[in-house]
Design an enzyme around this catalytic site. Structure first.
Site, PDB file in Angstrom:
ATOM      1  N   ASP A 265      -2.767   6.138  11.511  1.00  0.00           N
ATOM      2  CA  ASP A 265      -2.056   7.064  10.493  1.00  0.00           C
ATOM      3  C   ASP A 265      -0.949   7.895  11.245  1.00  0.00           C
ATOM      4  O   ASP A 265      -1.012   8.487  12.229  1.00  0.00           O
ATOM      5  CB  ASP A 265      -3.043   8.191   9.950  1.00  0.00           C
ATOM      6  CG  ASP A 265      -2.492   9.016   8.881  1.00  0.00           C
ATOM      7  OD1 ASP A 265      -2.024   8.282   7.936  1.00  0.00           O
ATOM      8  OD2 ASP A 265      -2.144  10.145   9.292  1.00  0.00           O
ATOM      9  N   GLU A 327       1.001   2.643  11.116  1.00  0.00           N
ATOM     10  CA  GLU A 327       1.885   3.181  10.091  1.00  0.00           C
ATOM     11  C   GLU A 327       3.383   3.787  10.482  1.00  0.00           C
ATOM     12  O   GLU A 327       3.564   4.948  10.801  1.00  0.00           O
ATOM     13  CB  GLU A 327       1.277   4.441   9.347  1.00  0.00           C
ATOM     14  CG  GLU A 327       1.941   4.767   8.168  1.00  0.00           C
ATOM     15  CD  GLU A 327       1.741   6.079   7.341  1.00  0.00           C
ATOM     16  OE1 GLU A 327       1.941   6.462   6.368  1.00  0.00           O
ATOM     17  OE2 GLU A 327       1.492   6.886   8.309  1.00  0.00           O
TER      18      GLU A 327
HETATM   19  C1  NOJ Z   1       0.071   8.976   6.000  1.00  0.00           C
HETATM   20  C2  NOJ Z   1      -0.852   8.752   4.935  1.00  0.00           C
HETATM   21  O1  NOJ Z   1      -0.782   7.595   4.359  1.00  0.00           O
HETATM   22  C3  NOJ Z   1      -0.930   9.896   3.874  1.00  0.00           C
HETATM   23  O2  NOJ Z   1      -1.512   9.479   2.581  1.00  0.00           O
HETATM   24  C4  NOJ Z   1      -1.237  11.256   4.633  1.00  0.00           C
HETATM   25  O3  NOJ Z   1      -1.092  12.143   3.430  1.00  0.00           O
HETATM   26  C5  NOJ Z   1      -0.425  11.538   5.755  1.00  0.00           C
HETATM   27  N1  NOJ Z   1      -0.228  10.466   6.606  1.00  0.00           N
HETATM   28  C6  NOJ Z   1      -1.005  12.339   6.759  1.00  0.00           C
HETATM   29  O4  NOJ Z   1      -2.000  12.066   7.156  1.00  0.00           O
END
Ligand code: NOJ
Length: 612
Positions: A265, A327
């Site tokens: 993430d 991500e």
């Molecule tokens: C990316 C995640 O996909 C999202 O849902 C989240 O709010 C943020 N990172 C913070 O962890």
């Protein structure tokens, strides 16, 4: 067409981060001139599982409720493994299911080595992994390393005193005198009184992506802590090696239990500028009412790559080719290349390529754009494996971003055709196989996602893309026995559901299944090189897949609402043969095509054929 201005705003925010990264690159490192760079030998075997995977993201709250509390859970996922397998999915990525106060619905973790009771137990997770193996479905977990919950014991200890052994696990700052040079009105809004009774403000103008200053004051220590996301999500201090050790230990806990890897993430946000410089201010304000910033000091700092290289070594120590998925919202392919480790291939195996599936404000079917982005990642990352993605739990669903409101079903088939027939690992999101639309709340009082509450009506939150999975036309769409589901069941469930679509041979679900299976069984689609055809056509995206031996495959998709006639020329591709046999077509007229000349594609149709 359902659409969410909220998620659009989140996406725009991502775009502004991306702009920031561009500048950071100029400031810190030269961009390698990759265009036309020769592909170096791969370090991973050609047939390693994740190169052929179709990964399915599951938002655990919303997939299947097994205990009638209106919230999805792990046993619910286990009960649907046969469906997942039947779709041609071989890997699931489960969004965070760890204990959490659920401020950010799991992305605020309070314990990395356990399961939130509302989703089940550790034993349920172990059973899901074991049962998954029986269905040839691997389990990838979401690992949130940038921040924890403020209720994690690490943070509770850290915030208890400046002398706590864990104090330095998070990013703390004493603040600066309010009359310091360069302090702006935004910082002054967050004034506090320090131990000496002096007025101090945050050290810079850094903002939370979810609104307000990124600095939060803790009276017990008379310091601010930094949070890129909600204030309940304090950022870990990755400059402290103990933090890295603790994070890797948490990853090992799950690797030891047989997970196939992790989706990392917000991984570009691990490090911040040690000099605490303010970000450049751009024109205007964002959906939360904060000044727009060019995030060059809080995103994509070069130090993160050292962590990722060490993480890769750690993960490589496990048998079974465990995978690291990132991500990674990035501005261009040269930046994406860095996340693979470039020519060394020693960082992430699969950083997400958002350049193909998310075109920002220009999201629409544009053949030239798709062609260029696909071609680029296949030639400019030293032979690393692309990972394409169109949907996730943070953005308006692709069917609505790319849909024209009239042909959405066909457009969804086009998107899934690109996803499943390209030479790339495919990442999809529950419901995308059905054409489930985004269903954004219409009243502020119904919103669950906090940024939708603070940002209303400009930002309506991410609830719209997180609605319960639509299994049947029965009560609660088969998601739960409880009439009170955590988010309402969208009206589309009556027709857009697994039961109805399974019976319809022309459904979006059956299209997805057909292509996912073809990708597995047809050698050219499984492994073949992807070569663009008819490359100046503005309306139709066409390409060939070929292994160099055996029948090649051609794919063509009409990106417009008008019929288009194409002739595909294979000269120069090394593909011999001119007789074609349709393997899949979403219009009956294409089933009898035998030649590559004068093929008429009805509006928004997709066609896949074998060349002999
Ligand atoms: C990316 C995640 O996909 C999202 O849902 C989240 O709010 C943020 N990172 C913070 O962890």
């Amino acid at each position: 067409m359902a659409s969410s201005s909220f998620s659009r705003a989140v996406f725009q925010r991502i775009q502004s981060c991306i702009l920031g990264i561009g500048s950071l690159v100029l400031a810190f490192a030269a961009v390698p001139a990759l265009s036309g760079a020769p592909a170096a030998a791969q370090t991973s075997p050609a047939n390693v599982w994740w190169k052929h995977a179709v990964v399915y993201e599951i938002y655990p709250r919303s997939f299947q409720d097994s205990n009638g509390d209106g919230v999805g859970d792990l046993n619910g996922i286990t009960s649907r493994l046969s469906y997942i397998e039947s779709m041609g999915i071989d890997t699931i990525w489960i969004a965070p299911m760890y204990p959490s106060p659920q401020i950010d619905f799991g992305y605020d973790i309070s314990d990395y080595v356990s399961v939130d009771p509302q989703y089940g137990t550790l034993a349920d997770m172990e059973r899901l992994i074991t049962e998954g193996k029986k269905h040839n479905v691997r389990v990838v977990l979401d690992m949130v390393l940038n921040h924890t919950s403020d209720k994690h014991q690490w943070f509770i200890d850290s915030a208890s005193s400046r002398t706590s052994p864990k104090h330095d696990w998070y990013v703390w700052n004493d603040g600066i005198p309010i009359d310091s040079a360069g302090v702006n009105d935004y910082q002054k809004k967050y004034v506090q009184t320090n131990l000496e009774g002096k007025h101090v403000v945050p050290p810079n103008n850094w903002e939370s992506l979810f609104g307000g200053s990124a600095w939060e004051w803790v009276p017990a220590v008379h310091q601010y802590y930094y949070h890129k996301f909600y204030k309940q999500q304090p950022d870990l201090n990755w400059s402290n090696p103990t933090v890295e050790k603790a994070a890797f230990d948490a990853m090992r806990f799950w690797l030891d239990r047989g997970v196939a890897g992790f989706r990392l993430d917000a991984i570009p946000t691990l490090f911040e500028d040690p000099q605490m410089r303010s970000e450049p201010v751009l024109a205007g304000t964002n959906a939360q009412g904060d000044p727009n910033l060019q995030e060059i000091y809080t995103q994509n700092l070069p130090e993160v790559h050292n962590v990722i290289r060490r993480m890769r070594v750690m993960v490589n120590g496990y048998a079974g080719d465990r995978v690291l998925i990132g991500e990674t919202y990035l501005p261009n392919t040269a930046e994406l290349n860095k996340w693979y480790g470039g020519e060394a291939h020693d960082e992430l195996q699969l950083p997400m390529d958002f350049l193909v599936g998310f075109h920002g404000d220009h999201d629409k079917l544009n053949a030239a754009n798709f062609r260029a982005r696909i071609d680029e990642v296949q030639t400019q990352v030293y032979g690393s494996q692309p990972l394409f993605v169109f949907d996730n739990h943070d953005n308006v669903r692709a069917i609505d971003r790319y849909g024209d409101g009239t042909h959405n079903d066909l457009i969804n088939k086009v998107l899934n055709t690109v996803l499943l027939t390209s030479k790339a690992t495919a990442l999809t999101y529950y419901g995308a196989e059905l054409g489930m639309p985004t269903t954004t709340p219409t009243r502020k009082e119904d919103v669950k996602d906090p940024i939708g509450i603070t940002g209303w009506p400009k930002e309506k939150g991410r609830d719209g893309e997180r609605t319960p999975m639509q299994w049947t036309a029965g009560p609660q769409a088969g998601f739960s026995t409880n009439p009170k589901t955590w988010l309402p069941i969208p009206p589309s469930y009556k027709t857009n559901n697994v039961a109805v679509e399974t019976k319809d041979p022309n459904s979006e679900l059956n299209w997805f299944k057909q292509l996912a299976m073809l990708r597995r069984t047809n050698p050219a689609l499984h492994d073949g090189k992807q070569t663009m055809l008819d490359a100046s056509n503005p309306d139709v995206l066409s390409y060939a897949r070929s292994t160099g031996s055996g029948p090649a495959v051609v794919v063509a998709m009409n990106f417009t609402a008008e019929p288009k006639t194409i002739s595909l020329d294979l000269s120069g591709t090394g593909i011999t043969g001119s007789t074609v046999k349709t393997l899949a077509a979403d219009d009956a007229s294409l089933k009898s095509v035998h030649s590559l000349k004068n093929i008429t594609l009805p509006p928004y149709t997709s066609w896949v054929a074998s060349v002999q």
